[in-house]
Write a protein that holds these residues in place. Structure first.
Motif, PDB file in Angstrom:
ATOM      1  N   GLU A  79     -34.456  75.890  49.439  1.00  0.00           N
ATOM      2  CA  GLU A  79     -34.981  77.452  49.386  1.00  0.00           C
ATOM      3  C   GLU A  79     -35.594  77.933  50.479  1.00  0.00           C
ATOM      4  O   GLU A  79     -35.350  79.334  50.921  1.00  0.00           O
ATOM      5  N   GLN A  80     -36.349  77.035  51.145  1.00  0.00           N
ATOM      6  CA  GLN A  80     -36.995  78.013  52.215  1.00  0.00           C
ATOM      7  C   GLN A  80     -36.321  77.462  53.670  1.00  0.00           C
ATOM      8  O   GLN A  80     -35.824  76.466  53.629  1.00  0.00           O
ATOM      9  N   GLY A  81     -36.461  78.085  54.616  1.00  0.00           N
ATOM     10  CA  GLY A  81     -35.878  77.896  55.970  1.00  0.00           C
ATOM     11  C   GLY A  81     -34.395  78.129  55.801  1.00  0.00           C
ATOM     12  O   GLY A  81     -33.734  78.848  55.053  1.00  0.00           O
ATOM     13  N   GLU A  82     -33.743  76.971  56.600  1.00  0.00           N
ATOM     14  CA  GLU A  82     -32.239  76.900  56.608  1.00  0.00           C
ATOM     15  C   GLU A  82     -31.920  76.290  55.320  1.00  0.00           C
ATOM     16  O   GLU A  82     -32.384  75.577  54.823  1.00  0.00           O
ATOM     17  N   MET A 116     -36.926  80.553  70.826  1.00  0.00           N
ATOM     18  CA  MET A 116     -36.247  81.145  69.956  1.00  0.00           C
ATOM     19  C   MET A 116     -36.227  80.660  68.517  1.00  0.00           C
ATOM     20  O   MET A 116     -36.428  81.247  67.519  1.00  0.00           O
ATOM     21  N   CYS A 117     -36.434  79.209  68.279  1.00  0.00           N
ATOM     22  CA  CYS A 117     -36.483  78.519  67.235  1.00  0.00           C
ATOM     23  C   CYS A 117     -37.646  78.787  66.477  1.00  0.00           C
ATOM     24  O   CYS A 117     -37.794  79.108  65.064  1.00  0.00           O
ATOM     25  N   ILE A 118     -38.910  78.861  67.353  1.00  0.00           N
ATOM     26  CA  ILE A 118     -40.149  79.101  66.818  1.00  0.00           C
ATOM     27  C   ILE A 118     -40.152  80.571  66.480  1.00  0.00           C
ATOM     28  O   ILE A 118     -41.081  80.932  65.204  1.00  0.00           O
ATOM     29  N   GLU A 119     -40.059  81.436  67.269  1.00  0.00           N
ATOM     30  CA  GLU A 119     -39.705  82.696  67.125  1.00  0.00           C
ATOM     31  C   GLU A 119     -39.407  83.162  65.537  1.00  0.00           C
ATOM     32  O   GLU A 119     -39.772  83.762  64.667  1.00  0.00           O
ATOM     33  N   GLY A 144     -40.107  74.132  55.944  1.00  0.00           N
ATOM     34  CA  GLY A 144     -38.497  74.228  55.819  1.00  0.00           C
ATOM     35  C   GLY A 144     -37.965  74.020  57.210  1.00  0.00           C
ATOM     36  O   GLY A 144     -38.815  73.360  57.952  1.00  0.00           O
ATOM     37  N   ASN A 145     -36.400  73.715  57.424  1.00  0.00           N
ATOM     38  CA  ASN A 145     -35.735  73.491  58.427  1.00  0.00           C
ATOM     39  C   ASN A 145     -35.392  74.552  59.328  1.00  0.00           C
ATOM     40  O   ASN A 145     -35.007  75.586  58.425  1.00  0.00           O
ATOM     41  N   PHE A 146     -35.410  74.595  60.580  1.00  0.00           N
ATOM     42  CA  PHE A 146     -35.259  75.561  61.384  1.00  0.00           C
ATOM     43  C   PHE A 146     -34.484  75.247  62.754  1.00  0.00           C
ATOM     44  O   PHE A 146     -34.750  74.024  62.963  1.00  0.00           O
ATOM     45  N   SER A 147     -33.362  75.664  63.128  1.00  0.00           N
ATOM     46  CA  SER A 147     -32.839  75.378  64.286  1.00  0.00           C
ATOM     47  C   SER A 147     -32.286  76.685  65.270  1.00  0.00           C
ATOM     48  O   SER A 147     -32.108  77.592  64.739  1.00  0.00           O
ATOM     49  N   ALA A 148     -32.132  76.311  66.417  1.00  0.00           N
ATOM     50  CA  ALA A 148     -31.655  77.426  67.338  1.00  0.00           C
ATOM     51  C   ALA A 148     -30.792  76.677  68.291  1.00  0.00           C
ATOM     52  O   ALA A 148     -31.153  75.497  68.918  1.00  0.00           O
ATOM     53  N   SER A 149     -29.613  77.223  68.817  1.00  0.00           N
ATOM     54  CA  SER A 149     -29.015  76.751  69.828  1.00  0.00           C
ATOM     55  C   SER A 149     -28.508  77.566  70.845  1.00  0.00           C
ATOM     56  O   SER A 149     -28.455  78.673  70.475  1.00  0.00           O
ATOM     57  N   SER A 178     -26.412  75.581  77.129  1.00  0.00           N
ATOM     58  CA  SER A 178     -27.090  75.457  78.366  1.00  0.00           C
ATOM     59  C   SER A 178     -26.149  75.040  79.169  1.00  0.00           C
ATOM     60  O   SER A 178     -24.754  74.943  79.128  1.00  0.00           O
ATOM     61  N   SER A 179     -26.567  74.569  80.617  1.00  0.00           N
ATOM     62  CA  SER A 179     -25.585  74.457  81.482  1.00  0.00           C
ATOM     63  C   SER A 179     -24.403  73.448  81.474  1.00  0.00           C
ATOM     64  O   SER A 179     -23.556  73.434  82.131  1.00  0.00           O
ATOM     65  N   ARG A 180     -24.836  72.222  80.317  1.00  0.00           N
ATOM     66  CA  ARG A 180     -23.774  71.372  80.252  1.00  0.00           C
ATOM     67  C   ARG A 180     -23.561  71.272  78.793  1.00  0.00           C
ATOM     68  O   ARG A 180     -23.321  70.111  78.282  1.00  0.00           O
ATOM     69  N   GLY A 181     -23.586  72.360  78.217  1.00  0.00           N
ATOM     70  CA  GLY A 181     -23.152  72.279  76.593  1.00  0.00           C
ATOM     71  C   GLY A 181     -24.114  72.731  75.536  1.00  0.00           C
ATOM     72  O   GLY A 181     -25.145  73.618  75.868  1.00  0.00           O
ATOM     73  N   GLU A 182     -24.110  72.674  74.238  1.00  0.00           N
ATOM     74  CA  GLU A 182     -24.652  73.082  73.245  1.00  0.00           C
ATOM     75  C   GLU A 182     -26.285  72.223  73.117  1.00  0.00           C
ATOM     76  O   GLU A 182     -26.123  71.075  73.034  1.00  0.00           O
ATOM     77  N   PHE A 183     -27.107  72.990  73.503  1.00  0.00           N
ATOM     78  CA  PHE A 183     -28.353  72.258  73.405  1.00  0.00           C
ATOM     79  C   PHE A 183     -29.163  72.965  71.939  1.00  0.00           C
ATOM     80  O   PHE A 183     -29.086  74.271  71.832  1.00  0.00           O
ATOM     81  N   CYS A 184     -29.554  72.218  71.389  1.00  0.00           N
ATOM     82  CA  CYS A 184     -29.905  72.779  69.935  1.00  0.00           C
ATOM     83  C   CYS A 184     -31.505  72.209  69.630  1.00  0.00           C
ATOM     84  O   CYS A 184     -31.672  71.056  69.779  1.00  0.00           O
ATOM     85  N   VAL A 185     -32.331  72.928  69.233  1.00  0.00           N
ATOM     86  CA  VAL A 185     -33.554  72.457  68.681  1.00  0.00           C
ATOM     87  C   VAL A 185     -33.339  72.238  67.224  1.00  0.00           C
ATOM     88  O   VAL A 185     -33.248  73.360  66.496  1.00  0.00           O
ATOM     89  N   MET A 186     -33.900  71.560  66.610  1.00  0.00           N
ATOM     90  CA  MET A 186     -34.040  71.305  65.155  1.00  0.00           C
ATOM     91  C   MET A 186     -35.540  70.972  64.766  1.00  0.00           C
ATOM     92  O   MET A 186     -36.070  69.923  65.297  1.00  0.00           O
ATOM     93  N   ILE A 187     -36.170  71.998  63.977  1.00  0.00           N
ATOM     94  CA  ILE A 187     -37.646  71.656  63.512  1.00  0.00           C
ATOM     95  C   ILE A 187     -37.527  71.501  62.166  1.00  0.00           C
ATOM     96  O   ILE A 187     -36.911  72.242  61.368  1.00  0.00           O
ATOM     97  N   GLU A 188     -38.462  70.600  61.703  1.00  0.00           N
ATOM     98  CA  GLU A 188     -38.633  70.508  60.177  1.00  0.00           C
ATOM     99  C   GLU A 188     -40.179  70.634  60.429  1.00  0.00           C
ATOM    100  O   GLU A 188     -41.076  70.051  60.797  1.00  0.00           O
ATOM    101  N   SER A 189     -40.578  71.700  59.532  1.00  0.00           N
ATOM    102  CA  SER A 189     -42.011  72.159  59.718  1.00  0.00           C
ATOM    103  C   SER A 189     -42.426  71.827  58.019  1.00  0.00           C
ATOM    104  O   SER A 189     -41.857  71.877  57.106  1.00  0.00           O
ATOM    105  N   HIS A 190     -43.615  71.463  57.993  1.00  0.00           N
ATOM    106  CA  HIS A 190     -44.682  71.183  56.644  1.00  0.00           C
ATOM    107  C   HIS A 190     -45.698  72.031  56.548  1.00  0.00           C
ATOM    108  O   HIS A 190     -46.495  71.994  55.663  1.00  0.00           O
ATOM    109  N   GLY A 191     -45.349  73.304  57.395  1.00  0.00           N
ATOM    110  CA  GLY A 191     -46.705  74.126  56.829  1.00  0.00           C
ATOM    111  C   GLY A 191     -47.553  73.987  58.020  1.00  0.00           C
ATOM    112  O   GLY A 191     -48.688  74.811  57.958  1.00  0.00           O
ATOM    113  N   ASP A 192     -47.480  72.965  58.925  1.00  0.00           N
ATOM    114  CA  ASP A 192     -48.798  73.017  59.876  1.00  0.00           C
ATOM    115  C   ASP A 192     -48.614  73.597  61.171  1.00  0.00           C
ATOM    116  O   ASP A 192     -47.520  74.242  61.493  1.00  0.00           O
TER     117      ASP A 192
END
Lengths: 197, 540, 366
Positions: free
Chosen positions: B18-21, B255-258, B471-476, B479-493
């Motif tokens: 329900e939360q995040g992505e 971007m992901c954190i924002e 929740g889970n968050f991601s942003a892609s 980048s210069s050589r392909g798709e760069f993606c950040v995946m974060i799982e947060s537990h509220g900390d």
């Protein structure tokens, strides 16, 4: 014979170097037993040759290696100093330039390459990661400073160091070589390895 | 029909976060069935596996997140599956559905000790073969593996685990290299592996039979370190992953954190970030040009690329203060405003770049030796690149339209008019030309943006301590050589529970074996150069 | 044609005078021995000096091509002492003994390479009467002696007991053996044109115009093929597969250190010079000044310039051409190298041989 304490580097004033006291101490230590006229003269000639012909083995693992490439390119042109001869075979290199983080998996490889080099050999540690582990110091897989594995002659800090810093480091190495005594075995300070069974 | 409804039909036991992505949790025993159905779906085949993120949920057990995307509709979904048994964690392998899973599952095994059933090659990939424990688990003892200076011996056999009909799990040995194979070792210290990649290649004369890439020589444990850092602190690591896409990597994380923290950034910052991304792309592609020509043995053009690259570094240095690693993007904007003559210099550079690109093509592209060495060498088909997950220029050279800037716009890419460069040959020459054309296309993008930077503040104020919601968050980003993606799982900390980066280079290294078979040693170097990977980004 | 100045610079009488003077004070055998010793030392000195000049030239030339400055700090403004410093360094460097290698062959290989190089080096016609090894099958001897070098490379690669070196050595072996065909055929073409195998007489036959002008299209084609094949023979880019840095780290000499490596390094540069020297001799008239038939005044002026300057000047011009090629082209792949030779160059050189025969028979060469 009077021992020459100062080493001249072209277009750099002696006072501009930061570690003159270290170098002078090293000269004193090396010449504790006095210096012969002939040997010293030959030493000076040989050291002139050695210090001006530093062929590097590039051990570039990350970012700093790219700055080293910039050093080789036209703007910073390291060929001016004669450093442009980079040998990829450790047997033919005079110094190993360690650029980038050394991990636990890499450490034995680095040691092995160092062992494969021909004497006299030098080590230059470039960048924060190489010197202390840098931002990765807390990692489970990063060596905190290559001086724990191999003896380092010159540290060039920075993340990554600018090309000018590379030159400063290389000049320091040149100075160090210039005060060494090639004849007399001072270079071989490490103990002879034990015979293998 | 909505994709979630479709999955709900196939697997009734699924749940959606329900939360995040929207993470779709699927029980492990029905996961394989669902994966097959999604992969071969008629209307919307989920044929691009973006990443497999191994996870340790403590009490709940071990598992993985599967990030999927369709190459037709560009819909993205996230699947989650887990097993409660921590000692003998087994999950079904999907390596026969997506080829990229072969290497990603090995990564999950290496870090978490999750073993994948029917995966043909369950070896460690980053860590030493005699490594004890699995470092990304939460209960890993950080001091359990002291520095071992003994040389590492590589085993020539590997394990495959499979399920017996009676439900027990059995082990079978597969051979990586036969005793009769003539195996040469390329790397980790080799002039043209672009870092410290190591490849074991078995040869027949000069022809390559098989390549087994061994990574991890610069594995610094960035993801594990990030788990103990606050969000602003984690930014420092991104620049040091793929140092030739430093801006773009950091852009993705910011971007992901924002997005997760709900921080709106100003229009001006968006423009500056996009411009910096494009400058970085030109920088990286110029370096690519230099490296390709040097690896092919032509040394003079190397200096051409660096000549122009220095101009970009000057522009960047004036504004950001750094040459290679700039640390410029911050949460909420950028570190500092652009220099007063930034715009003039960028325009001068674009003009200069357009005038010298002909020299580049004259000395190298048109050269008969360069052409014969690159054309038709190391061909990857469109199906192969999608299955391998080889994004960026490599994918586009094979005709796979995968530009994140086009399909999932970020920054101000939706406001500029640019075309996605596509080639269809899939050989080294196409991969080379993609980058050369992208330099010009980036100049076009820059030209549209540089005069229109809106006034405003370059950085919005953020709270001193940033906490992300659960929740889970991601942003892609592209980048210069392909798709760069950040995946974060947060537990509220204030620190991430798990922070994962999609490596752009890992699938590229994995495709070396496919691209190189049957070619010569010299081609291996050319293929490696045109695939354009950066090793610290692979090993993280 | 007025050749007085050519004779004036002739070194033969000087050498004869020295010889007879020596013979008058000591037995002839001893005199010849002493002369041999002096000549040997002279060759070695010339060899070393030329190598230093060539390495310096390469570093400066490539710097110019690459928008750089090149060495400019060691010893004066132009960095003139950079290469001597390197030589001094390499002389004092440790020579590593490998544990699991064939020690004898490992030590022998660099000497074979350098020996082949010196042998061919001594055949170059420096001036009128200024040839060290003179025999009537001189050019044949050059071809034979230069083949010893490949033996050294093969042995070096094999005895080092490393996979990189063996690949480098086998590449080099395959390449040099192939390109020797083209070299042999083009040399044969020019031998046919001059009608002699004696190097001095080949040069002498070009007194009324260099071969490349006399043999017009056929000779120019032969010249180009000779340059390509010669470049391959010298293991230089774009044919430097044997030591392809980006593929095999340092190729066949990966395991050599110190002066052993220095020998390979020296031989590489000298082979470049020798290839250019032979090309000069065969096509550009060796030490022969530039003559235009009919213009006696002009020819006489040209004759004032000593032959040795002509020879060195022309040779360095070709050296520069080869460096230009090296710093422009990317490297070929091994199968492309062999395709080039066996499918294009070898048939072409056979055709040129045939054409030259026809031209010679019908008097179409000048």
């Amino acid at each position: 014979m009077e021992v020459k304490k100062r080493t001249a580097i072209r277009s750099m004033e002696y006072g501009d170097f930061k570690n003159n006291d270290y170098l002078e101490k090293m000269v004193d230590e090396l010449n504790r037993d006095g210096a012969g006229v002939i040997l010293t003269t030959i030493d000076e000639v040989i050291n002139w040759g050695r210090s001006n012909s530093l062929w590097t083995l590039n051990f570039g693992t990350s970012c700093c290696a790219i700055e080293f490439m910039a050093l080789g390119a036209a703007r910073y042109d390291m060929a001016r100093f004669g450093f442009e001869v980079t040998r990829n075979s450790p047997r033919q290199a005079d110094l190993i330039m360690v650029m980038g983080t050394i991990t636990y998996k890499m450490a034995p490889v680095l040691k092995r390459l160092y062992d494969q080099m021909a004497e006299p050999k030098y080590v230059v540690a470039v960048g924060g990661c190489t010197i202390t582990g840098g931002p990765f110091i807390k990692s489970y897989h990063v060596v905190n400073g290559i001086d724990k594995i191999i003896p380092v002659d010159v540290f060039i800090p920075g993340c990554p160091p600018r090309p000018e810093a590379f030159y400063y480091g290389m000049m320091q190495l040149q100075r160090k070589i210039k005060v060494e005594k090639f004849l007399g075995g001072v270079n071989r300070q490490e103990k002879e390895p034990k015979e293998e069974k | 029909m909505n994709i979630q409804e479709k999955i709900a039909q196939l697997v009734p036991g699924m749940t959606v976060a329900e939360q995040g992505e929207a993470v779709i949790t699927v029980p492990a025993d029905s996961f394989r069935k669902l994966a097959e159905a999604l992969r071969y779906d008629k209307d919307e085949p989920m044929d691009y596996l973006r990443d497999i993120v191994g996870m340790d949920w403590g009490e709940d057990g071990l598992g993985a997140l599967y990030y999927l995307e369709s190459s037709k509709t560009y819909t993205r979904i996230i699947l989650k599956t887990l097993t409660a048994d921590r000692e003998n964690a087994f999950l079904p392998s999907v390596s026969d559905l997506w080829k990229t899973a072969e290497i990603k599952e090995r990564e999950a095994y290496d870090f978490f000790g999750i073993r994948f059933l029917n995966h043909p090659d369950m070896r460690r990939i980053f860590l030493r073969e005699d490594w004890k424990g699995y470092p990304m688990r939460k209960d890993y003892d950080m001091s359990s593996n002291p520095l071992n200076m003994e040389n590492e011996e590589n085993a020539d056999t590997t394990d495959e685990y499979y399920l017996n009909p009676d439900g027990t799990i059995a082990d079978q040995k597969n051979i990586v290299f036969d005793e009769k194979d003539f195996v040469i070792n390329i790397g980790p210290q080799h002039p043209s592996t672009h870092g410290v990649l190591r490849m074991r290649a078995s040869l027949d004369g000069e022809t390559i039979c098989k390549i087994d890439p061994i990574c991890g020589y610069i594995h610094r444990g960035v993801e594990k370190i990030s788990e103990s850092l606050t969000y602003p602190q984690t930014l420092a690591m991104t620049d040091r992953l793929d140092y030739l896409s430093a801006h773009q990597n950091r852009h993705a994380l910011c971007m992901c954190i924002e997005k997760a923290a709900g921080i709106e950034i100003s229009e001006r910052a968006q423009y500056i970030r996009t411009i910096m991304d494009e400058l970085q792309r030109i920088d990286s592609h110029l370096l690519f040009y230099s490296c390709v020509v040097m690896d092919m043995g032509g040394l003079t053009p190397f200096f051409y690329g660096f000549r122009e690259r220095e101009m970009i570094l000057d522009i960047m240095e004036e504004t950001t203060g750094g040459r290679l690693i700039q640390n410029y993007n911050m949460i909420g904007g950028v570190q500092a405003d652009i220099q007063p003559d930034f715009q003039r210099k960028v325009k001068e550079f674009i003009k200069h770049m357009r005038s010298v690109i002909k020299d580049y093509h004259d000395i190298f592209t048109g050269n008969v030796i360069a052409r014969t060495r690159m054309e038709g060498v190391g061909v990857l088909t469109k199906e192969q690149v999608i299955s391998l997950g080889a994004t960026g220029g490599t994918g586009r050279a094979s005709g796979w339209s995968n530009d994140v800037r086009k399909h999932h716009p970020y920054g101000v890419y939706d406001k500029v008019d640019f075309k996605e460069i596509l080639y269809t040959e899939g050989d080294c020459f196409a991969r080379y030309m993609i980058r050369m054309d992208e330099i010009m296309e980036s100049c076009n993008i820059l030209e549209q943006l540089i005069d229109n930077i809106p006034e405003g503040e370059y950085r919005v104020k953020t709270k001193p301590i940033i906490k992300l919601p659960e929740g889970n968050f991601s942003a892609s980003v592209e980048s210069s050589r392909g798709e760069f993606c950040v995946m974060i799982e947060s537990h509220g900390d204030k620190t991430p529970y798990r922070l994962h980066y999609r490596s752009t280079g890992l699938p590229l290294v994995h495709s070396m074996d496919t691209a190189c078979r049957g070619n010569k040693i010299a081609d291996l170097i050319a293929i490696g150069a045109t695939l354009d990977y950066v090793v610290p980004d692979i090993d993280r | 044609m007025n050749q007085s100045f050519l004779d004036y610079y002739n070194l033969q009488p000087l050498f004869m005078a020295i010889h007879s003077a020596l013979c008058s004070i000591m037995p002839e055998g001893l005199a010849i021995f002493l002369e041999g010793l002096v000549v040997a030392v002279l060759i070695l000195i010339m060899y070393a000096v030329l190598a230093i000049i060539l390495i310096y030239m390469e570093r400066k030339v490539c710097a110019k091509f690459q928008c750089r400055i090149g060495p400019n700090r060691v010893g004066g403004k132009g960095g003139l002492l950079q290469v001597p410093a390197d030589v001094l360094k390499i002389l004092t460097k440790e020579i590593i003994e490998l544990k699991n290698s064939d020690h004898f062959l490992y030590a022998l290989a660099p000497f074979l390479v350098i020996m082949a190089s010196i042998l061919t080096f001594s055949c170059l016609p420096w001036n009128k009467g200024g040839e060290i090894l003179h025999m009537n099958i001189g050019i044949f001897f050059v071809l034979a002696a230069s083949s010893i070098g490949v033996l050294g490379i093969l042995l070096a690669g094999w005895s080092s007991n490393s996979k990189y070196t063996i690949i480098g050595a086998v590449r080099s072996g395959a390449m040099i053996i192939s390109y020797e065909l083209s070299i042999g055929l083009t040399v044969l073409t020019m031998v046919m044109m001059s009608g002699t195998m004696d190097i001095q007489q080949i040069v002498a036959s070009q007194a009324d115009g260099w071969n490349i002008f006399k043999g017009h299209i056929v000779a120019i084609a032969a010249f180009i093929i000779f340059l390509i094949a010669g470049n391959a023979e010298a293991n230089r880019g774009p044919f430097d597969l044997a030591e392809a840095e980006q593929e095999l780290t340092a190729g066949y000499h990966t395991e050599y250190s110190g002066m052993h490596f220095g020998f390979f390094y020296l031989a590489e540069y000298l082979n470049l010079f020798i290839t250019s020297g032979i090309a000069t001799t065969l096509f550009l008239g060796g030490w022969m000044p530039f003559h235009i038939a009919g213009l006696d005044g002009f020819n006489a002026v040209m004759d004032y310039i000593p032959g040795v300057i002509w020879f060195v000047g022309k040779t360095f011009f070709i050296v520069f051409l080869l460096m230009w090629i090296r710093w422009t082209f990317p490297r070929l792949r091994i199968d492309q190298v062999l395709t080039l030779e066996w499918k294009y160059l070898m048939p072409a050189s056979l055709l040129i041989l045939l054409l030259m025969t026809v031209c010679k028979v019908f008097g179409l060469v000048f």
